[in-house]
Design an enzyme around this catalytic site. Structure first.
Site, PDB file in Angstrom:
ATOM      1  N   HIS A  46     -15.524  -4.063  -0.085  1.00  0.00           N
ATOM      2  CA  HIS A  46     -15.544  -3.457  -1.417  1.00  0.00           C
ATOM      3  C   HIS A  46     -16.955  -3.138  -1.903  1.00  0.00           C
ATOM      4  CE1 HIS A  46     -14.377  -3.368  -5.838  1.00  0.00           C
ATOM      5  NE2 HIS A  46     -13.402  -2.661  -5.298  1.00  0.00           N
ATOM      6  N   ARG A 102     -14.363   2.300   4.201  1.00  0.00           N
ATOM      7  CA  ARG A 102     -13.184   1.470   4.459  1.00  0.00           C
ATOM      8  C   ARG A 102     -11.895   2.282   4.509  1.00  0.00           C
ATOM      9  NH1 ARG A 102     -11.810  -1.529  -0.455  1.00  0.00           N
ATOM     10  NH2 ARG A 102     -10.262   0.100  -0.771  1.00  0.00           N
ATOM     11  N   HIS A 104     -15.596   2.126 -15.503  1.00  0.00           N
ATOM     12  CA  HIS A 104     -15.452   1.417 -14.233  1.00  0.00           C
ATOM     13  C   HIS A 104     -16.710   0.619 -13.895  1.00  0.00           C
ATOM     14  CE1 HIS A 104     -14.705   1.306  -9.707  1.00  0.00           C
ATOM     15  NE2 HIS A 104     -13.555   0.879 -10.205  1.00  0.00           N
ATOM     16  N   TYR A 145     -12.419 -10.057  -1.839  1.00  0.00           N
ATOM     17  CA  TYR A 145     -13.153  -8.797  -1.679  1.00  0.00           C
ATOM     18  C   TYR A 145     -14.625  -9.095  -1.408  1.00  0.00           C
ATOM     19  CZ  TYR A 145      -9.249  -6.415  -4.125  1.00  0.00           C
ATOM     20  OH  TYR A 145      -8.032  -5.927  -4.508  1.00  0.00           O
ATOM     21  N   ARG A 169     -10.796  -5.038 -14.252  1.00  0.00           N
ATOM     22  CA  ARG A 169      -9.716  -5.923 -13.817  1.00  0.00           C
ATOM     23  C   ARG A 169     -10.257  -7.341 -13.878  1.00  0.00           C
ATOM     24  NH1 ARG A 169      -6.065  -2.336 -11.531  1.00  0.00           N
ATOM     25  NH2 ARG A 169      -6.960  -0.587 -10.380  1.00  0.00           N
ATOM     26  N   ARG A 198      -5.358   0.935 -13.470  1.00  0.00           N
ATOM     27  CA  ARG A 198      -3.997   1.148 -12.980  1.00  0.00           C
ATOM     28  C   ARG A 198      -3.313  -0.158 -12.575  1.00  0.00           C
ATOM     29  NH1 ARG A 198      -4.292   5.388  -8.805  1.00  0.00           N
ATOM     30  NH2 ARG A 198      -4.273   6.829 -10.568  1.00  0.00           N
ATOM     31  N   ASN A 234       0.827  -1.210   0.000  1.00  0.00           N
ATOM     32  CA  ASN A 234       0.000   0.000   0.000  1.00  0.00           C
ATOM     33  C   ASN A 234       0.860   1.259   0.000  1.00  0.00           C
ATOM     34  OD1 ASN A 234      -2.285  -1.564   0.080  1.00  0.00           O
ATOM     35  ND2 ASN A 234      -2.771  -1.164   2.213  1.00  0.00           N
TER      36      ASN A 234
END
Length: 691
Positions: free
Chosen positions: A598, A570, A441, A474, A381, A411, A50
C-alpha cells in the site's frame, strides 16, 4: 521519438481487465502450496470479495454507460459494450477455478486437518437429527416463504443476500396452484453452522452450510405441496453512491440518504447454483432483466467469503502465517517524550513491520500535554473502535482546539464515518467534511504546541489510513517531523479544507488537485533531460494503481529517451512495458504477499542527488484531479537512503513478484540461476519486525 503517436490505443491496457488480472494473481496465492492452508483459504475468500466489489462498482458503472448510450472509449479504445463482453469472457473461467480449487484441493486438505465441511449426502443419522432440530427451532420461525403469483410479486432482494428459488407442485390450502416460490435467508442467520463437538461422531471443527440445511428441510415451508427443486442464488446490485455536488445543502444528510439506495441499485450480476435447471435460470434472468452473460454458476456456496470465519482458528497455528509483533524502534521505546524526540530528528515508520503505536502515542501525548493548543487530523478509513478517535475525543474534552476532516464518502465505510463524526462533535471537536466535489484522501495530523514564546508544529504524514486493523495488514510509510516548512504546508492544507481560501503555494509538500500531477510530470521530464545529456537517469514508482494517461505518456517518453524506469504496481496498470521503440526501458512488477502492498513511493535519480517522495495518492485521474492528496519528501538523508534501500528489495523480489508482459498478462518472477527465491516482505519482516 516525435514520430510515434503515444495516444495509440495499442499502447494502453484496459483498466477493468487489468483489475481482473490482479484478482487472478490473488487467486494464484490460494493455489500456492508453500502457503499455510488456512491462509490459502483466506486468499480464496479475498478473491471472492474482490470480485463482489468489482461487479458492484466497476461493472455497474459500465452497465450505466451502456444504458445511457455512452460510446466514449477509454485510451485503449474499448467501448463499455466491448469491456462487458470481455469481462464476462474472463470472469467465468476465474469463478470456475475458484470452485474447482475449493472442492478438489482445499476441502480435501482441510479434512485431513480435521476441519470438515460436511455435505448433505454425508450427514450421519445423528447429525441429520440435530440439524433437523436446529432447522425447526432456529431457522423455521424466521424464514418467510414467498409464493409467486399475481398477488405475490417477486420480492425485493437485498444486495448479496442468500436466496432460494423453489419449484413446486400441487395446491396450497387456498387451492392455489404454485409453480415457483422464493425463500430469503435473513442476514442475521449464520452461513456456516458448527456441529456440536461434544456430540458423539462430531469433530471439533465440523461445519454445515446454511444453504444445505435449508435445502434439506425446505419442504416444511410448503405443507401439502411437493418441492421439486430448491436452488440457491445471489444478486449483486450497483453499490456506488451518487451525490449531486451541485444540489447539496448538507453533505452528511445527502450521504445518509444515498446509503439506503445501495439496497435498491440496479442488479448487475446473478450467481446461481450450478444444478439449477435452465428454465429456472431463464425465469430468474427475466425477473432481474439480465442476459445469459450476467449469470455465473456456483458449484458451492454462492458467497465464498463466508468461509473467512474459519481462517483464524486459534488451535491450528501451523495452518496460518507465523504470528509477529510489530517492532518498536529503539528510539521510541520506554514511552519517550515524542515532542522532544521530534524536535531533534524525523521518525519514519514502515508498517506493519514497525508498530503503529507511536502515532497513537503522538495523539495521546498531544491530548494530555498542557502546552498543546490544537490538533487537526484527516480521517478517511478509521474503524468503529479506534484509539486514534479516542485520543481526539480526549483532547476535545480536555479543552484542546480539535478539528477533524472526515471523508464521509469513503466507499463502504460511509456509515461508520457518519457515526465517528457524530461522536467527535458530541465531544466538542470541530468536524468538517472536506470540499464538495473532492474526496479528502490525504493522511495527516498537525499538532500545534506552545514552546516558550513561540508556537511549534508537529506533523504526521502517511501513505495509509489511521486504521488499527489495516496497520497490521497493509504496508505503509508514516513520517513524523517538526520540520518548519512541512508544518507550515500542512497547516495551509488544513486551512484550505476548512475555510474558503484560494490556491496556496507550498514549501515542501505537493498536493492534489493542484501541484502533484504537474510536479510528477516535471520530474519525469528532468530525468529525460539528464538521459539526453548522457547522465544516469532512473525513475522508480511504487503505487497501487497506474492509470492516468498523461503520466503514462511521460513515462513512455522517458523510456524512449533512455531513462531506466522501474514500476512496482500492485494492482491496475494500463502501461504496456516492453514495446519496441516505446517502453523497452520500462519494467513493471506486482508484489502479492502476506501483506497488502500500500506504500506509494516516488524516486527520481536527479543526477546523483536523489529525491524520494511518499504519498497518499496513486497515479490515477481521481487521485491527481478529483481528490485532496498529500505527497511529502523524505528529507533526512538517512531516512531517504533507507527508503531507497527498501525499494531495492522489491525490485529484486523473486518469490512473490509478478512481471507484466506487453500483452497485459503476468508471469511469476523466478530466481536467477541457482539463487534462492528472495522475498521483500519476508526480508523486511526479519529486519524490522519482532517475529
Amino acid at each position: 521519438m516525435d514520430t510515434i503517436d503515444l495516444n495509440q490505443p495499442e499502447l494502453y491496457i484496459n483498466r477493468e481487465l487489468s483489475l481482473l488480472e490482479f484478482n487472478q494473481r490473488v487467486l494464484e496465492q490460494a493455489k500456492d502450496e508453500s502457503i499455510p492452508l488456512l491462509e490459502r483459504l483466506r486468499y480464496l475468500c479475498i478473491s471472492s470479495t474482490n470480485l463482489d466489489e468489482f461487479f458492484e462498482i466497476r461493472v455497474a458503472g459500465l452497465k450505466q454507460k451502456e444504458e445511457f448510450g455512452s460510446f466514449k472509449s477509454e485510451p485503449d479504445n474499448l467501448s463499455p459494450q466491448d469491456q462487458l463482453r470481455e469481462i464476462q469472457k474472463r470472469t467465468k473461467p476465474l469463478i470456475e477455478e475458484q470452485y474447482r480449487l475449493l472442492n478438489e484441493e482445499l476441502f480435501p486438505l482441510l479434512e485431513k486437518e480435521d476441519i470438515r465441511f460436511i455435505r448433505r449426502a454425508d450427514w450421519s443419522e445423528a447429525q441429520a437429527k440435530w440439524l433437523h432440530n436446529f432447522f425447526e427451532e432456529s431457522l423455521l420461525p424466521v424464514l418467510s416463504p414467498l409464493g409467486l403469483d399475481p398477488a405475490h410479486p417477486f420480492p425485493h432482494l437485498l444486495n448479496k443476500s442468500l436466496n432460494f428459488i423453489i419449484s413446486l407442485k400441487g395446491r396450497d390450502a387456498f387451492g392455489r396452484t404454485g409453480a415457483y416460490a422464493v425463500v430469503q435467508a435473513p442476514r442475521a442467520l449464520p452461513r456456516l453452522i458448527q456441529l456440536p463437538p461434544e456430540d458423539e461422531g462430531n469433530g471439533e471443527h465440523d461445519y454445515v452450510f446454511l444453504s444445505s440445511v435449508i435445502h434439506a428441510y425446505v419442504d416444511a415451508l410448503f405443507p401439502g405441496m411437493k418441492v421439486t427443486g430448491c436452488y440457491q442464488f445471489r444478486i449483486t446490485r450497483n453499490s456506488d453512491l451518487y451525490v449531486d455536488d451541485e444540489e447539496i445543502d448538507d453533505l452528511m444528510r445527502a450521504v445518509e440518504g444515498e446509503l439506503a439506495s445501495r439496497r435498491n441499485g440496479a442488479v448487475v450480476r446473478i450467481e446461481i447454483d450450478h444444478k439449477c435447471p435452465e428454465d429456472l435460470q431463464r425465469f430468474l434472468l427475466e425477473t432481474f432483466q439480465l442476459t445469459e452473460g450476467d449469470a455465473y454458476l456456483a458449484n458451492g456456496p454462492v458467497n465464498l467469503n463466508r468461509l473467512m470465519s474459519v481462517c483464524d482458528l486459534a488451535d491450528r497455528p501451523h495452518l496460518t502465517f507465523k504470528p509477529f509483533t510489530p517492532n518498536l524502534p529503539g528510539k521510541l521505546n520506554s514511552n519517550p517524550d515524542l515532542f522532544k524526540l521530534l524536535g531533534k530528528q524525523d521518525v519514519l515508520l514502515h508498517h506493519p513491520y514497525e508498530s503503529f503505536l507511536p502515532i497513537v502515542d503522538f495523539l495521546k501525548q498531544a491530548a494530555l500535554d498542557p502546552e498543546v493548543l490544537a490538533i487537526k487530523q484527516t480521517l478517511y478509513r478509521t474503524g468503529p473502535k479506534s484509539a486514534v478517535v479516542d485520543a481526539l475525543v480526549a483532547a476535545a474534552r480536555a479543552g484542546k482546539e480539535v478539528t477533524v476532516v472526515i471523508e464521509l464518502r469513503a466507499r463502504f465505510d460511509e456509515a461508520e464515518n457518519i457515526a465517528l463524526a457524530n461522536r467527535l462533535q458530541a465531544a466538542g471537536a470541530h468536524v468538517v467534511y472536506g470540499v464538495v466535489g473532492y474526496k479528502t484522501h490525504a493522511k495527516m495530523v498537525l499538532v500545534i504546541r506552545r514552546e516558550g514564546k513561540k508556537l511549534r508544529r508537529y506533523v504526521h504524514l502517511g501513505t495509509g489510513n489511521y486504521h488499527p486493523r489495516t496497520a497490521r495488514l497493509y504496508t505503509d510509510y508514516g513520517l513524523m517531523t517538526s520540520n518548519k516548512d512541512v508544518g507550515e504546508d500542512v497547516q495551509q492544507i488544513f486551512g484550505q479544507l476548512t475555510s474558503l481560501g484560494r490556491v496556496i503555494k507550498l514549501n515542501k509538500l505537493l498536493s492534489s488537485p493542484f501541484t502533484l500531477h504537474d510536479a510528477m510530470i516535471e520530474k519525469i521530464e528532468r530525468e529525460i533531460e539528464h538521459a539526453k545529456s548522457g547522465k544516469d537517469a532512473h525513475i522508480i514508482i511504487k503505487t497501487n494503481s497506474l492509470t492516468e494517461p498523461q503520466s503514462i505518456r511521460a513515462l513512455y517518453r522517458a523510456s524512449m529517451a533512455g531513462v531506466k524506469v522501474d514500476l512496482i504496481v500492485r494492482g491496475v496498470c494500463r502501461l504496456r512495458p516492453g514495446i519496441e521503440g516505446v517502453s523497452e526501458n520500462i519494467r513493471v512488477r506486482s508484489i502479492i504477499g502476506r501483506f497488502l502492498e500500500h506504500t506509494r513511493v516516488f524516486y527520481f535519480h536527479n543526477g546523483d542527488e536523489p529525491e524520494v517522495f511518499c504519498a497518499s495518492a496513486d497515479w490515477m485521474d481521481r487521485n491527481f484531479f478529483r481528490r485532496v492528496e498529500t505527497c511529502f519528501p523524505v528529507i533526512a538523508k538517512d531516512l531517504r537512503a533507507r527508503v531507497i534501500h527498501e525499494l531495492g528489495y522489491y525490485l529484486n523480489d523473486s518469490a512473490q513478484a509478478w512481471l507484466l508482459n506487453s500483452d497485459g498478462s503476468y508471469q511469476r518472477a523466478v530466481p536467477e540461476g541457482d539463487d534462492e527465491p528472495f522475498s521483500a516482505q519476508r526480508t523486511l519482516l526479519a529486519e524490522l519486525g519482532d517475529s
